[in-house]
Design a protein around this motif. Sequence first.
Motif, PDB file in Angstrom:
ATOM      1  N   ARG A  48       0.865  -1.184   0.000  1.00  0.00           N
ATOM      2  CA  ARG A  48       0.000   0.000   0.000  1.00  0.00           C
ATOM      3  C   ARG A  48       0.900   1.231   0.000  1.00  0.00           C
ATOM      4  O   ARG A  48       1.860   1.299   0.773  1.00  0.00           O
ATOM      5  CB  ARG A  48      -0.879  -0.015   1.256  1.00  0.00           C
ATOM      6  CG  ARG A  48      -1.900   1.126   1.331  1.00  0.00           C
ATOM      7  CD  ARG A  48      -2.705   1.000   2.606  1.00  0.00           C
ATOM      8  NE  ARG A  48      -1.878   1.210   3.786  1.00  0.00           N
ATOM      9  CZ  ARG A  48      -2.225   0.793   5.014  1.00  0.00           C
ATOM     10  NH1 ARG A  48      -3.340   0.129   5.207  1.00  0.00           N
ATOM     11  NH2 ARG A  48      -1.428   1.049   6.033  1.00  0.00           N
ATOM     12  N   ARG A  61       2.515  -0.021   4.062  1.00  0.00           N
ATOM     13  CA  ARG A  61       2.284  -1.394   4.535  1.00  0.00           C
ATOM     14  C   ARG A  61       2.619  -2.387   3.436  1.00  0.00           C
ATOM     15  O   ARG A  61       2.343  -2.139   2.264  1.00  0.00           O
ATOM     16  CB  ARG A  61       0.839  -1.587   4.984  1.00  0.00           C
ATOM     17  CG  ARG A  61       0.556  -2.979   5.549  1.00  0.00           C
ATOM     18  CD  ARG A  61      -0.792  -3.039   6.238  1.00  0.00           C
ATOM     19  NE  ARG A  61      -1.146  -4.382   6.666  1.00  0.00           N
ATOM     20  CZ  ARG A  61      -0.749  -4.952   7.794  1.00  0.00           C
ATOM     21  NH1 ARG A  61       0.036  -4.283   8.605  1.00  0.00           N
ATOM     22  NH2 ARG A  61      -1.127  -6.165   8.128  1.00  0.00           N
ATOM     23  N   TYR A  63       1.822  -6.353   2.266  1.00  0.00           N
ATOM     24  CA  TYR A  63       0.863  -7.438   2.451  1.00  0.00           C
ATOM     25  C   TYR A  63       1.500  -8.746   1.994  1.00  0.00           C
ATOM     26  O   TYR A  63       1.920  -8.873   0.835  1.00  0.00           O
ATOM     27  CB  TYR A  63      -0.410  -7.180   1.649  1.00  0.00           C
ATOM     28  CG  TYR A  63      -1.169  -5.953   2.103  1.00  0.00           C
ATOM     29  CD1 TYR A  63      -1.938  -5.974   3.259  1.00  0.00           C
ATOM     30  CD2 TYR A  63      -1.107  -4.770   1.369  1.00  0.00           C
ATOM     31  CE1 TYR A  63      -2.629  -4.853   3.677  1.00  0.00           C
ATOM     32  CE2 TYR A  63      -1.791  -3.640   1.781  1.00  0.00           C
ATOM     33  CZ  TYR A  63      -2.567  -3.689   2.936  1.00  0.00           C
ATOM     34  OH  TYR A  63      -3.236  -2.570   3.347  1.00  0.00           O
ATOM     35  N   ASP A  67      -2.672 -11.934   4.763  1.00  0.00           N
ATOM     36  CA  ASP A  67      -3.092 -10.583   5.136  1.00  0.00           C
ATOM     37  C   ASP A  67      -4.378 -10.189   4.423  1.00  0.00           C
ATOM     38  O   ASP A  67      -4.632 -10.596   3.276  1.00  0.00           O
ATOM     39  CB  ASP A  67      -2.005  -9.563   4.767  1.00  0.00           C
ATOM     40  CG  ASP A  67      -0.859  -9.557   5.760  1.00  0.00           C
ATOM     41  OD1 ASP A  67      -1.092  -9.886   6.939  1.00  0.00           O
ATOM     42  OD2 ASP A  67       0.272  -9.230   5.350  1.00  0.00           O
ATOM     43  N   CYS A  69      -6.477  -7.121   2.793  1.00  0.00           N
ATOM     44  CA  CYS A  69      -6.180  -5.861   2.114  1.00  0.00           C
ATOM     45  C   CYS A  69      -7.509  -5.239   1.660  1.00  0.00           C
ATOM     46  O   CYS A  69      -8.073  -5.689   0.678  1.00  0.00           O
ATOM     47  CB  CYS A  69      -5.269  -6.130   0.930  1.00  0.00           C
ATOM     48  SG  CYS A  69      -4.955  -4.722  -0.115  1.00  0.00           S
ATOM     49  N   ASP A  70      -8.043  -4.298   2.310  1.00  0.00           N
ATOM     50  CA  ASP A  70      -7.515  -3.512   3.411  1.00  0.00           C
ATOM     51  C   ASP A  70      -8.693  -3.309   4.347  1.00  0.00           C
ATOM     52  O   ASP A  70      -9.755  -2.889   3.899  1.00  0.00           O
ATOM     53  CB  ASP A  70      -6.981  -2.192   2.863  1.00  0.00           C
ATOM     54  CG  ASP A  70      -6.326  -1.311   3.895  1.00  0.00           C
ATOM     55  OD1 ASP A  70      -6.905  -1.104   4.956  1.00  0.00           O
ATOM     56  OD2 ASP A  70      -5.232  -0.797   3.620  1.00  0.00           O
ATOM     57  N   TRP A  73     -11.051  -0.247   4.299  1.00  0.00           N
ATOM     58  CA  TRP A  73     -12.040  -0.080   3.239  1.00  0.00           C
ATOM     59  C   TRP A  73     -13.456  -0.399   3.706  1.00  0.00           C
ATOM     60  O   TRP A  73     -14.420  -0.086   3.014  1.00  0.00           O
ATOM     61  CB  TRP A  73     -11.681  -0.966   2.048  1.00  0.00           C
ATOM     62  CG  TRP A  73     -10.394  -0.593   1.392  1.00  0.00           C
ATOM     63  CD1 TRP A  73      -9.665   0.548   1.571  1.00  0.00           C
ATOM     64  CD2 TRP A  73      -9.671  -1.373   0.443  1.00  0.00           C
ATOM     65  NE1 TRP A  73      -8.528   0.524   0.805  1.00  0.00           N
ATOM     66  CE2 TRP A  73      -8.500  -0.644   0.098  1.00  0.00           C
ATOM     67  CE3 TRP A  73      -9.881  -2.617  -0.153  1.00  0.00           C
ATOM     68  CZ2 TRP A  73      -7.562  -1.113  -0.816  1.00  0.00           C
ATOM     69  CZ3 TRP A  73      -8.952  -3.093  -1.052  1.00  0.00           C
ATOM     70  CH2 TRP A  73      -7.803  -2.350  -1.389  1.00  0.00           C
ATOM     71  N   VAL A  83      -2.900   0.257  -3.826  1.00  0.00           N
ATOM     72  CA  VAL A  83      -2.282  -1.026  -3.483  1.00  0.00           C
ATOM     73  C   VAL A  83      -1.836  -1.683  -4.786  1.00  0.00           C
ATOM     74  O   VAL A  83      -2.619  -1.807  -5.729  1.00  0.00           O
ATOM     75  CB  VAL A  83      -3.260  -1.953  -2.735  1.00  0.00           C
ATOM     76  CG1 VAL A  83      -2.594  -3.297  -2.447  1.00  0.00           C
ATOM     77  CG2 VAL A  83      -3.722  -1.307  -1.433  1.00  0.00           C
ATOM     78  N   GLU A 120      -3.419  -3.836  13.723  1.00  0.00           N
ATOM     79  CA  GLU A 120      -2.718  -3.104  12.669  1.00  0.00           C
ATOM     80  C   GLU A 120      -2.384  -1.686  13.132  1.00  0.00           C
ATOM     81  O   GLU A 120      -1.295  -1.174  12.844  1.00  0.00           O
ATOM     82  CB  GLU A 120      -3.581  -3.055  11.401  1.00  0.00           C
ATOM     83  CG  GLU A 120      -2.896  -2.340  10.243  1.00  0.00           C
ATOM     84  CD  GLU A 120      -3.668  -2.421   8.942  1.00  0.00           C
ATOM     85  OE1 GLU A 120      -3.431  -1.571   8.069  1.00  0.00           O
ATOM     86  OE2 GLU A 120      -4.496  -3.345   8.800  1.00  0.00           O
TER      87      GLU A 120
END
Length: 246
Positions: A48, A61, A63, A67, A69-70, A73, A83, A120
């Motif tokens: 990101r 960040r 990923y 993970d 993402c995101d 959102w 991203v 996070e």
Amino acid sequence: MNNSHAAQSLLPLRSEAPGRSFRAREFLAHRHEAPRAIWLIEDGWAARFKLLRDGRRHISRFYAPGDLCDLSWLVTDAADQSVVALTSVRAARLDRQRLDTRMGIDPDLSVTVARDALAELRAQAEWLITLGCKSACEKIAHFLCELYVRLERRGQAREHICDFPLSQQDVADFTGMTAVHACRTLRELREEAVIELRRRRLRIVDFAKLARIGSFDAHYLDAEFEDAPSPRGPFAAPASALSATN
């Protein structure tokens, strides 16, 4: 693959549409774009980032497999940052509308997602301290320690060896350095026999020393991995034991 708590809880909500593959340098999301899905990274690495007006890039960040993402959102009408895939990526598409509906009727899922979002935020707060206070060598040492711990606790690394598909420019854009400075700092860590980097793989030769260099204390990661099995090797001891050697 061991995922985060939220990733495990969200798997049943995976969109009926098949997962998607992204080529390296292909965007998973563009800044200001309305996100319609949350991506669960199943294979490959993404980042990101935000571009400044003069073309400089800051990566906020990375990923890795497992993970989400995101998570931000879920509560925004547009992505604040872009991203992009750093390698070939395979990702599961979790439909945002279905997720919103499910969270409205499933308090346990809402708590799980909130806990991952908090984990996070804690990691981001720790990294802000690193960016603001630590030297170049300390920054990269901290980054490498955290990256390895995350991968090791997900079962994606062992014996101090893990994937490291990041370029020197990627590391520089994450740590706020130039590529030349990042290259020089990585070389210093190699010359001190603390790490080895070969063929997109990282080997931490002396984790305790690397942790001392980076003033790394893994306690801030505990919320993300509180249900994870006790790790082997140097992680069998409390994180404070590592920081105590500083």
